[in-house]
Design a protein around this motif. Structure first.
Motif, PDB file in Angstrom:
ATOM      1  N   ALA A  94       0.852  -1.185   0.000  1.00  0.00           N
ATOM      2  CA  ALA A  94       0.000   0.000   0.000  1.00  0.00           C
ATOM      3  C   ALA A  94       0.888   1.235   0.000  1.00  0.00           C
ATOM      4  O   ALA A  94       1.996   1.228   0.557  1.00  0.00           O
ATOM      5  CB  ALA A  94      -0.927   0.009   1.211  1.00  0.00           C
ATOM      6  N   ALA A  95       0.391   2.294  -0.630  1.00  0.00           N
ATOM      7  CA  ALA A  95       1.124   3.562  -0.674  1.00  0.00           C
ATOM      8  C   ALA A  95       0.127   4.705  -0.629  1.00  0.00           C
ATOM      9  O   ALA A  95      -1.010   4.575  -1.091  1.00  0.00           O
ATOM     10  CB  ALA A  95       1.988   3.649  -1.934  1.00  0.00           C
ATOM     11  N   SER A  96       0.561   5.832  -0.066  1.00  0.00           N
ATOM     12  CA  SER A  96      -0.311   7.006   0.026  1.00  0.00           C
ATOM     13  C   SER A  96       0.281   8.145  -0.793  1.00  0.00           C
ATOM     14  O   SER A  96       1.505   8.268  -0.944  1.00  0.00           O
ATOM     15  CB  SER A  96      -0.476   7.433   1.491  1.00  0.00           C
ATOM     16  N   PHE A  97      -0.615   8.987  -1.306  1.00  0.00           N
ATOM     17  CA  PHE A  97      -0.223  10.061  -2.219  1.00  0.00           C
ATOM     18  C   PHE A  97      -1.034  11.316  -1.924  1.00  0.00           C
ATOM     19  O   PHE A  97      -2.168  11.235  -1.442  1.00  0.00           O
ATOM     20  CB  PHE A  97      -0.475   9.658  -3.679  1.00  0.00           C
ATOM     21  N   GLU A 118       2.381  13.172  -5.411  1.00  0.00           N
ATOM     22  CA  GLU A 118       3.510  13.100  -4.502  1.00  0.00           C
ATOM     23  C   GLU A 118       3.312  11.922  -3.557  1.00  0.00           C
ATOM     24  O   GLU A 118       2.340  11.884  -2.797  1.00  0.00           O
ATOM     25  CB  GLU A 118       3.612  14.389  -3.685  1.00  0.00           C
ATOM     26  N   GLU A 119       4.206  10.940  -3.618  1.00  0.00           N
ATOM     27  CA  GLU A 119       4.121   9.817  -2.696  1.00  0.00           C
ATOM     28  C   GLU A 119       4.578  10.268  -1.319  1.00  0.00           C
ATOM     29  O   GLU A 119       5.657  10.845  -1.164  1.00  0.00           O
ATOM     30  CB  GLU A 119       4.979   8.646  -3.163  1.00  0.00           C
ATOM     31  N   VAL A 120       3.757  10.000  -0.313  1.00  0.00           N
ATOM     32  CA  VAL A 120       4.095  10.432   1.040  1.00  0.00           C
ATOM     33  C   VAL A 120       4.287   9.280   2.009  1.00  0.00           C
ATOM     34  O   VAL A 120       4.769   9.469   3.125  1.00  0.00           O
ATOM     35  CB  VAL A 120       3.025  11.410   1.599  1.00  0.00           C
ATOM     36  N   GLY A 121       3.890   8.079   1.619  1.00  0.00           N
ATOM     37  CA  GLY A 121       4.067   6.943   2.507  1.00  0.00           C
ATOM     38  C   GLY A 121       3.931   5.634   1.759  1.00  0.00           C
ATOM     39  O   GLY A 121       3.258   5.557   0.725  1.00  0.00           O
ATOM     40  N   ILE A 136      -2.842  -0.634   5.740  1.00  0.00           N
ATOM     41  CA  ILE A 136      -3.438   0.606   5.247  1.00  0.00           C
ATOM     42  C   ILE A 136      -3.525   1.629   6.371  1.00  0.00           C
ATOM     43  O   ILE A 136      -3.252   2.826   6.177  1.00  0.00           O
ATOM     44  CB  ILE A 136      -4.836   0.332   4.661  1.00  0.00           C
ATOM     45  N   ALA A 137      -3.882   1.172   7.572  1.00  0.00           N
ATOM     46  CA  ALA A 137      -4.075   2.076   8.703  1.00  0.00           C
ATOM     47  C   ALA A 137      -2.794   2.800   9.095  1.00  0.00           C
ATOM     48  O   ALA A 137      -2.846   3.895   9.673  1.00  0.00           O
ATOM     49  CB  ALA A 137      -4.636   1.303   9.895  1.00  0.00           C
ATOM     50  N   VAL A 138      -1.644   2.211   8.783  1.00  0.00           N
ATOM     51  CA  VAL A 138      -0.371   2.870   9.096  1.00  0.00           C
ATOM     52  C   VAL A 138      -0.234   4.182   8.328  1.00  0.00           C
ATOM     53  O   VAL A 138       0.407   5.130   8.797  1.00  0.00           O
ATOM     54  CB  VAL A 138       0.804   1.924   8.767  1.00  0.00           C
ATOM     55  N   LEU A 139      -0.867   4.261   7.164  1.00  0.00           N
ATOM     56  CA  LEU A 139      -0.734   5.432   6.292  1.00  0.00           C
ATOM     57  C   LEU A 139      -1.768   6.508   6.568  1.00  0.00           C
ATOM     58  O   LEU A 139      -1.668   7.615   6.017  1.00  0.00           O
ATOM     59  CB  LEU A 139      -0.864   4.998   4.825  1.00  0.00           C
ATOM     60  N   VAL A 140      -2.752   6.194   7.390  1.00  0.00           N
ATOM     61  CA  VAL A 140      -3.936   7.051   7.524  1.00  0.00           C
ATOM     62  C   VAL A 140      -4.039   7.619   8.938  1.00  0.00           C
ATOM     63  O   VAL A 140      -3.765   6.931   9.922  1.00  0.00           O
ATOM     64  CB  VAL A 140      -5.216   6.249   7.195  1.00  0.00           C
ATOM     65  N   GLY A 180       3.447  12.661   7.249  1.00  0.00           N
ATOM     66  CA  GLY A 180       3.199  11.778   6.107  1.00  0.00           C
ATOM     67  C   GLY A 180       1.833  11.137   6.084  1.00  0.00           C
ATOM     68  O   GLY A 180       1.502  10.428   5.125  1.00  0.00           O
ATOM     69  N   LEU A 181       1.019  11.358   7.123  1.00  0.00           N
ATOM     70  CA  LEU A 181      -0.301  10.740   7.157  1.00  0.00           C
ATOM     71  C   LEU A 181      -1.281  11.468   6.244  1.00  0.00           C
ATOM     72  O   LEU A 181      -1.152  12.670   5.995  1.00  0.00           O
ATOM     73  CB  LEU A 181      -0.844  10.737   8.587  1.00  0.00           C
ATOM     74  N   VAL A 182      -2.276  10.725   5.738  1.00  0.00           N
ATOM     75  CA  VAL A 182      -3.360  11.327   4.959  1.00  0.00           C
ATOM     76  C   VAL A 182      -4.676  11.033   5.660  1.00  0.00           C
ATOM     77  O   VAL A 182      -4.815  10.009   6.339  1.00  0.00           O
ATOM     78  CB  VAL A 182      -3.391  10.802   3.507  1.00  0.00           C
TER      79      VAL A 182
END
Length: 366
Positions: A145-148, A156-159, A292-296, A305-307
């Motif tokens: 999983a990746a966050s943008f 922009e990739e943030v995580g 997924i929760a690590v990114l949010v 870096g969280l969204v």
């Protein structure tokens, strides 16, 4: 007429899609594997050359039947976006940027975007004005999983989390489902053996245990250990018994022996309502939700870096998360953690989604 190219470079195939300025697909073609880490530079470039060249054949009227050389002489790309599996670092991107620029006839710069293939799954964020970020989730044999966040003219990739491969990770993917299914029935067998003396009851027809035993041609659960750990094809001794050499599951690598069990788990869960199979799927969906929760979460100075889920689109891609029942399990697990996304989408054609996103982006900037 502006042409926008997107190429999804995967481990099993390469998908090239070309659309016009209105977002209409006018060219599409496929090539072989283009995972840069697996196939190497020459095979990677050849897969791009074949797939893009074949896609260009349908962009002229009448469609060409002759091979199209690259860079194209009578057509030009306004922009291109390549999502490349096996590209996980800036150095890897830099190693192929100039060759791709030369091949496609696009100067190096913002109009030639090259990144990991996970980025293509985030492309829907470009189409939705009510979201500012995206979380892209790959759930096939493996999982990552990746966050943008939306940036000027790009993502922009943030995580990022996961994507370590089957030996080190891939929790929540097809390999994980197969592994956890085996582990589940082995653990239950161990517990039952301690509690009971003598033979254990036979597996119920259609149950998770029954399906797995039949798949591996085993009579008892403990026989599975030899079949799962047997050597990969090509390393089996020529003196091995004929039955060992010809058993269908032994024609697969150990990784594939486990990932190929995923359909059996789903069948046992939803055709036979097997509680063990359902428990395995819930466990694996929870693993994917944990990643997924690590990114949010709430963005702070300490966690920049969280969204935010309620400002993001959650984009799924891959064969396992392509199943609605499994996606629902993941979403339910996320809801229990307090993460409800503004939009949720399954991207079944990442190359088409990426090409459309390019057209939308450049049209809005015109």
């Amino acid at each position: 007429m502006p042409l926008y190219l997107c190429v999804d470079c995967g481990g099993s195939k390469t998908s090239a899609v070309i659309c016009d300025g209105d977002g209409q697909i006018i060219g599409r073609a496929y090539g072989g594997s283009s995972n840069l880490a697996y196939v190497g530079f020459e095979a990677f470039m050849n897969a791009i050359r074949i797939s893009v060249g074949d896609a260009l054949k349908t962009c002229v009227s009448p469609p060409s039947v002759e091979p199209v050389s690259l860079p194209p002489s009578n057509l030009t790309f306004a922009a291109a976006w390549l999502g490349v599996s096996g590209v996980d670092s800036p150095a890897a991107v830099a190693s192929i940027l100039q060759p791709l620029s030369d091949l496609l006839g696009i100067p190096m710069g913002p109009k030639l975007a090259v990144a990991n293939d996970t980025h293509l799954l985030a492309s829907p964020v470009q189409r939705y004005p009510d979201v500012t970020s995206a979380v892209a989730v790959v759930g096939g044999t493996g999982a990552t999983a990746a966050s943008f966040r939306k940036a000027v003219g790009q993502l922009e990739e943030v995580g990022r989390i996961g994507g370590w491969g089957w030996i080190l990770g891939d929790e929540g993917g097809g390999f994980s489902v197969g592994r956890e299914a085996i582990r589940y029935i082995l653990a239950r067998n161990d517990r039952d053996s301690v509690k009971r003396r003598g033979s254990l009851p036979l597996a119920k027809e259609g149950s998770l245990e029954d399906r797995i035993l039949r798949y591996f041609s085993c009579n008892t659960i403990m026989e599975l250990l030899n079949e799962v750990h047997a050597a990969d094809p090509g390393s089996i001794s020529s003196s091995a018994p004929t039955t060992q050499l010809t058993a269908p599951h032994l024609s697969l690598t150990r990784e594939k022996r486990l990932s190929s069990l995923s359909p059996l788990v789903f069948s046992a869960a939803f055709e036979n309502n097997d509680t063990e199979a359902l428990a395995v799927l819930q466990l694996c969906a929870g693993m994917l939700a944990d990643q997924i929760a690590v990114l949010v979460g709430e963005r702070t100075e300490e966690q920049p870096g969280l969204v935010s889920a309620n400002e993001s689109v959650l984009s799924f891609g891959g064969s396992l998360v392509g199943l609605k029942v499994y996606r629902k399990m993941v979403l339910d697990a996320l809801t229990e953690k307090g993460h409800v996304f503004r939009r949720v989408e399954f991207v079944d054609d990442a190359a088409a989604s990426g090409a459309l996103a390019l057209a939308v982006r450049y049209k809005s900037n015109a």
